[in-house]
Design an enzyme around this catalytic site. Structure first.
Site, PDB file in Angstrom:
ATOM      1  N   TYR A   1       0.839  -1.208   0.000  1.00  0.00           N
ATOM      2  CA  TYR A   1       0.000   0.000   0.000  1.00  0.00           C
ATOM      3  C   TYR A   1       0.871   1.254   0.000  1.00  0.00           C
ATOM      4  O   TYR A   1       0.569   2.231  -0.670  1.00  0.00           O
ATOM      5  CB  TYR A   1      -0.934   0.005   1.215  1.00  0.00           C
ATOM      6  CG  TYR A   1      -1.923   1.147   1.151  1.00  0.00           C
ATOM      7  CD1 TYR A   1      -3.131   1.002   0.472  1.00  0.00           C
ATOM      8  CD2 TYR A   1      -1.626   2.381   1.721  1.00  0.00           C
ATOM      9  CE1 TYR A   1      -4.029   2.053   0.367  1.00  0.00           C
ATOM     10  CE2 TYR A   1      -2.516   3.442   1.625  1.00  0.00           C
ATOM     11  CZ  TYR A   1      -3.713   3.271   0.953  1.00  0.00           C
ATOM     12  OH  TYR A   1      -4.586   4.316   0.841  1.00  0.00           O
TER      13      TYR A   1
ATOM     14  N   ASP B   1       1.192  20.233 -20.588  1.00  0.00           N
ATOM     15  CA  ASP B   1       0.500  18.968 -20.814  1.00  0.00           C
ATOM     16  C   ASP B   1       1.461  18.122 -21.642  1.00  0.00           C
ATOM     17  O   ASP B   1       1.618  18.313 -22.847  1.00  0.00           O
ATOM     18  CB  ASP B   1      -0.813  19.206 -21.565  1.00  0.00           C
ATOM     19  CG  ASP B   1      -1.603  17.914 -21.749  1.00  0.00           C
ATOM     20  OD1 ASP B   1      -0.970  16.835 -21.733  1.00  0.00           O
ATOM     21  OD2 ASP B   1      -2.833  17.977 -21.911  1.00  0.00           O
TER      22      ASP B   1
ATOM     23  N   ARG C   1     -14.013  15.429 -33.388  1.00  0.00           N
ATOM     24  CA  ARG C   1     -13.320  16.504 -32.679  1.00  0.00           C
ATOM     25  C   ARG C   1     -13.779  17.814 -33.310  1.00  0.00           C
ATOM     26  O   ARG C   1     -13.092  18.402 -34.140  1.00  0.00           O
ATOM     27  CB  ARG C   1     -11.796  16.359 -32.797  1.00  0.00           C
ATOM     28  CG  ARG C   1     -11.200  15.157 -32.095  1.00  0.00           C
ATOM     29  CD  ARG C   1     -10.885  15.314 -30.621  1.00  0.00           C
ATOM     30  NE  ARG C   1     -11.962  15.142 -29.680  1.00  0.00           N
ATOM     31  CZ  ARG C   1     -11.778  14.724 -28.434  1.00  0.00           C
ATOM     32  NH1 ARG C   1     -10.594  14.387 -27.989  1.00  0.00           N
ATOM     33  NH2 ARG C   1     -12.793  14.640 -27.606  1.00  0.00           N
TER      34      ARG C   1
ATOM     35  N   PHE D   1      -8.105  21.636 -24.335  1.00  0.00           N
ATOM     36  CA  PHE D   1      -8.408  20.212 -24.441  1.00  0.00           C
ATOM     37  C   PHE D   1      -9.599  19.947 -23.519  1.00  0.00           C
ATOM     38  O   PHE D   1      -9.734  20.572 -22.474  1.00  0.00           O
ATOM     39  CB  PHE D   1      -7.218  19.315 -24.095  1.00  0.00           C
ATOM     40  CG  PHE D   1      -7.586  17.867 -24.294  1.00  0.00           C
ATOM     41  CD1 PHE D   1      -7.779  17.373 -25.577  1.00  0.00           C
ATOM     42  CD2 PHE D   1      -7.849  17.041 -23.214  1.00  0.00           C
ATOM     43  CE1 PHE D   1      -8.212  16.065 -25.781  1.00  0.00           C
ATOM     44  CE2 PHE D   1      -8.278  15.731 -23.415  1.00  0.00           C
ATOM     45  CZ  PHE D   1      -8.456  15.245 -24.692  1.00  0.00           C
ATOM     46  N   THR D   2     -10.440  18.997 -23.922  1.00  0.00           N
ATOM     47  CA  THR D   2     -11.735  18.787 -23.259  1.00  0.00           C
ATOM     48  C   THR D   2     -11.620  18.645 -21.739  1.00  0.00           C
ATOM     49  O   THR D   2     -12.190  19.440 -20.987  1.00  0.00           O
ATOM     50  CB  THR D   2     -12.403  17.533 -23.850  1.00  0.00           C
ATOM     51  OG1 THR D   2     -11.465  16.444 -23.792  1.00  0.00           O
ATOM     52  CG2 THR D   2     -12.811  17.762 -25.303  1.00  0.00           C
TER      53      THR D   2
ATOM     54  N   LYS E   1      -0.694   7.591 -23.390  1.00  0.00           N
ATOM     55  CA  LYS E   1      -0.315   7.926 -24.770  1.00  0.00           C
ATOM     56  C   LYS E   1       1.178   7.663 -24.951  1.00  0.00           C
ATOM     57  O   LYS E   1       1.589   6.523 -25.037  1.00  0.00           O
ATOM     58  CB  LYS E   1      -0.687   9.383 -25.077  1.00  0.00           C
ATOM     59  CG  LYS E   1      -2.179   9.589 -25.364  1.00  0.00           C
ATOM     60  CD  LYS E   1      -2.995   9.744 -24.123  1.00  0.00           C
ATOM     61  CE  LYS E   1      -4.357  10.357 -24.360  1.00  0.00           C
ATOM     62  NZ  LYS E   1      -5.162  10.404 -23.131  1.00  0.00           N
TER      63      LYS E   1
ATOM     64  N   PHE F   1     -19.440  14.665 -25.444  1.00  0.00           N
ATOM     65  CA  PHE F   1     -19.081  13.815 -26.591  1.00  0.00           C
ATOM     66  C   PHE F   1     -18.960  12.340 -26.225  1.00  0.00           C
ATOM     67  O   PHE F   1     -19.157  11.473 -27.067  1.00  0.00           O
ATOM     68  CB  PHE F   1     -17.783  14.305 -27.245  1.00  0.00           C
ATOM     69  CG  PHE F   1     -16.603  14.342 -26.297  1.00  0.00           C
ATOM     70  CD1 PHE F   1     -16.411  15.430 -25.461  1.00  0.00           C
ATOM     71  CD2 PHE F   1     -15.707  13.301 -26.232  1.00  0.00           C
ATOM     72  CE1 PHE F   1     -15.338  15.470 -24.574  1.00  0.00           C
ATOM     73  CE2 PHE F   1     -14.624  13.322 -25.363  1.00  0.00           C
ATOM     74  CZ  PHE F   1     -14.450  14.417 -24.524  1.00  0.00           C
TER      75      PHE F   1
HETATM   76  O1  PLI Z   1      -7.545  10.370 -20.752  1.00  0.00           O
HETATM   77  P1  PLI Z   1      -6.691  10.839 -19.622  1.00  0.00           P
HETATM   78  O2  PLI Z   1      -7.457  11.213 -18.420  1.00  0.00           O
HETATM   79  O3  PLI Z   1      -5.569   9.892 -19.301  1.00  0.00           O
HETATM   80  O4  PLI Z   1      -5.913  12.158 -20.155  1.00  0.00           O
HETATM   81  C1  PLI Z   1      -6.564  13.348 -20.445  1.00  0.00           C
HETATM   82  C2  PLI Z   1      -5.838  14.072 -21.550  1.00  0.00           C
HETATM   83  C3  PLI Z   1      -5.106  15.177 -21.241  1.00  0.00           C
HETATM   84  N1  PLI Z   1      -4.456  15.874 -22.212  1.00  0.00           N
HETATM   85  C4  PLI Z   1      -4.490  15.503 -23.505  1.00  0.00           C
HETATM   86  C5  PLI Z   1      -3.777  16.313 -24.510  1.00  0.00           C
HETATM   87  C6  PLI Z   1      -5.197  14.379 -23.872  1.00  0.00           C
HETATM   88  O5  PLI Z   1      -5.205  14.017 -25.157  1.00  0.00           O
HETATM   89  C7  PLI Z   1      -5.917  13.622 -22.885  1.00  0.00           C
HETATM   90  C8  PLI Z   1      -6.725  12.524 -23.231  1.00  0.00           C
HETATM   91  N2  PLI Z   1      -6.971  12.259 -24.480  1.00  0.00           N
HETATM   92  C9  PLI Z   1      -7.739  11.310 -25.002  1.00  0.00           C
HETATM   93  C10 PLI Z   1      -8.478  10.325 -24.199  1.00  0.00           C
HETATM   94  C11 PLI Z   1      -7.805  11.243 -26.441  1.00  0.00           C
HETATM   95  O6  PLI Z   1      -8.452  10.333 -26.980  1.00  0.00           O
HETATM   96  O7  PLI Z   1      -7.188  12.105 -27.092  1.00  0.00           O
END
Ligand code: PLI
Length: 472
Positions: free
Chosen positions: A87, A230, A397, A139-140, A273, A464
């Site tokens: 933990y 970011d 998008r 970004f969303t 990513k 979305f």
């Molecule tokens: O999906 P998360 O919570 O691990 O990350 C959010 C996020 C933050 N910044 C940017 C630039 C992103 O592209 C992002 C998530 N993007 C997704 C899920 C996408 O499909 O682009």
């Protein structure tokens, strides 16, 4: 060398052709299934014409996102067996912390379950009601967390970013005059930080130059404003600097990444990513005061400060992924595959965002369907059409992703109305890209018969993901 090898090599030299290939081979495969047109009709209806609501079993080639969809390496899978699931104080956390310090260069690390967990913490820690957060395009999830903390996001990206046909090499750059105007208008004391993204997702995966971040640092220093990055696709941004910016051609991606980060005060990361894992995120900071606040908040929302919502084994895979992600041959082949798809589409004059960015091809739905108004959701319509044609899943998008203005309640009308074909890392082959391109071509050939969609259900946040439509 056999005669045939010799023959092929001679042919290659004659044609002056040298192809690139991925720096890996496939050890395990996951079967995927092609569906019938009738099955896809039904599945799309059931999903309310929203590709987020499709079952993945009904998808053939999944280009919804590059988030958490990458293939891990054999080294990462081996690392999963080294998970220390204590933990507190898991050894995998210290490995992760060391990897982030080594490759990104920040001092303090807070693990989170994914990117938006990190966005939540930093927003709650430093944004006060009434604050303004300038950034290089929204970004969303990022903007929503800034708004939930009481802030207002203001776009200060260069104008070229809003023009899908403009070939500017660094369309992610901050327009320093726009930023100066925001500082003059609201006062530096009301700007908790500049929100800077590497390879700007909503602009089509467009990079920021080193010259721009350096100049941004100088301007922000004049006013004592911090810069948070970011870093979600910052490795891909480093590739474009290596390729396009004077003085960087001979520098490794890893060195470029670290230099870029050195001009910023911290970063949040969706490790799903660039970092080549299926789940995970982190926040990294240089200032102890902000770190203290975030390390305190993480135990409220994510988990203890040495796991932040991840299993020990996930942190181990992530530490290994960070190192693999910055290898030059990996990044070159990753972006090479995206470009391969882009080149096929351009040969057929299909309108896409120029230049091709890091993680996806963005179809320009406004030019694809010039007869459709933005209020009938052209990009959402195109995503539905592609799925119907071939089972390829993409995502909208455009106006749907942009949501509503919290003050007026009206749709925001972004200049960009795009359908994203997002390429997972190390997952699909060139043949898959051929199938995708042919499907886009088929939708393009039918474009004049295409009508738009009507929205029939809309949730309050990040609509979305869950909203539903019916055909007009
Ligand atoms: O999906 P998360 O919570 O691990 O990350 C959010 C996020 C933050 N910044 C940017 C630039 C992103 O592209 C992002 C998530 N993007 C997704 C899920 C996408 O499909 O682009």
């Amino acid at each position: 060398m056999t005669d045939q090898h010799l023959h092929l090599q001679t042919m290659g030299q004659q044609h002056g052709r040298r192809s690139w290939a991925e720096p890996w081979k496939i050890k395990m495969v996951e079967p995927i299934r092609m569906t019938t047109p009738e099955e896809r009709q039904q599945a799309l209806r059931d999903a309310g014409y929203n590709t987020f609501l499709l079952k993945s079993d009904d998808v053939y080639i999944d280009l919804l996102t590059d988030s958490g969809t990458s293939a891990m390496s054999d080294r990462q899978w081996a690392g999963m067996m080294l998970g220390d699931e204590a933990y507190a104080g898991s050894r995998n956390f210290y490995r992760l912390e060391a990897a982030i310090r080594d490759y990104y260069g920040y001092k303090y690390v807070v693990p989170t379950h994914q990117g938006r967990g990190a966005e939540h913490l930093i927003s709650q820690a430093v944004i006060k009601p009434g604050h303004t957060i300038p950034g290089n395009m929204y970004f969303t999830t990022t903007r929503l967390h800034q708004e939930l903390a009481g802030g207002t996001f203001v776009d200060v990206i260069v104008d070229e970013a809003h023009d899908p046909a403009n070939p500017h090499p660094f369309k992610g750059n901050v327009d320093l005059d726009k930023l100066q105007a925001v500082i003059d208008r609201v006062g530096a004391e009301n700007i908790p930080y500049v929100s800077l993204a590497g390879t700007v997702n909503m602009a089509g995966g467009q990079p920021v130059s080193m010259e721009n971040v350096r100049a941004l640092r100088t301007l922000c220093d004049r006013y004592g404003i911090r810069i948070y990055l970011d870093a979600t696709r910052m490795v891909e941004n480093a590739f474009f600097i290596q390729e396009r910016e004077a003085g960087y051609a001979d520098k490794p991606i890893a060195a470029i990444l670290k230099e870029f980060c050195s001009y910023t005060d911290g970063a949040w990361m969706s490790a799903k990513k660039d970092n080549l894992v299926n789940i995970g995120g982190w926040l990294a900071l240089n200032h102890e005061d902000v770190f203290d606040q975030c390390r305190n908040l993480v135990v409220v929302y994510e988990g203890l400060h040495t796991y932040g919502g991840m299993a020990g084994r996930d942190m181990e895979a992530l530490a290994i992924g960070i190192e693999e992600a910055v290898q030059d041959d990996h990044v070159r082949s990753r972006i090479g595959q995206v470009r391969y798809l882009g080149e096929l589409l351009q040969e057929w004059d299909i309108p896409i965002v120029q230049p091709v960015g890091g993680h996806a091809i963005f179809l320009d739905a406004k030019r694809f369907y010039p007869h459709l108004a933005q209020d009938v959701f052209p990009a959402q319509t195109l995503a539905a059409e592609l799925y119907l044609d071939s089972g390829v899943r993409s995502m909208e998008r455009g106006i749907v992703s942009a949501g509503r203005d919290p003050e007026t309640g009206d749709h925001r009308h972004p200049k960009l109305e795009l359908t994203r074909l997002t390429i997972p890392r190390r997952v699909y082959t060139q043949a898959h890209m051929d199938v995708v391109a042919e499907s886009v071509k088929s939708a393009y050939d039918r474009r004049e018969q295409t009508r738009g969609l009507r929205m029939i259900y809309e949730p309050k946040y990040l609509r979305f993901f869950q909203c539903r439509f019916e055909p007009i």
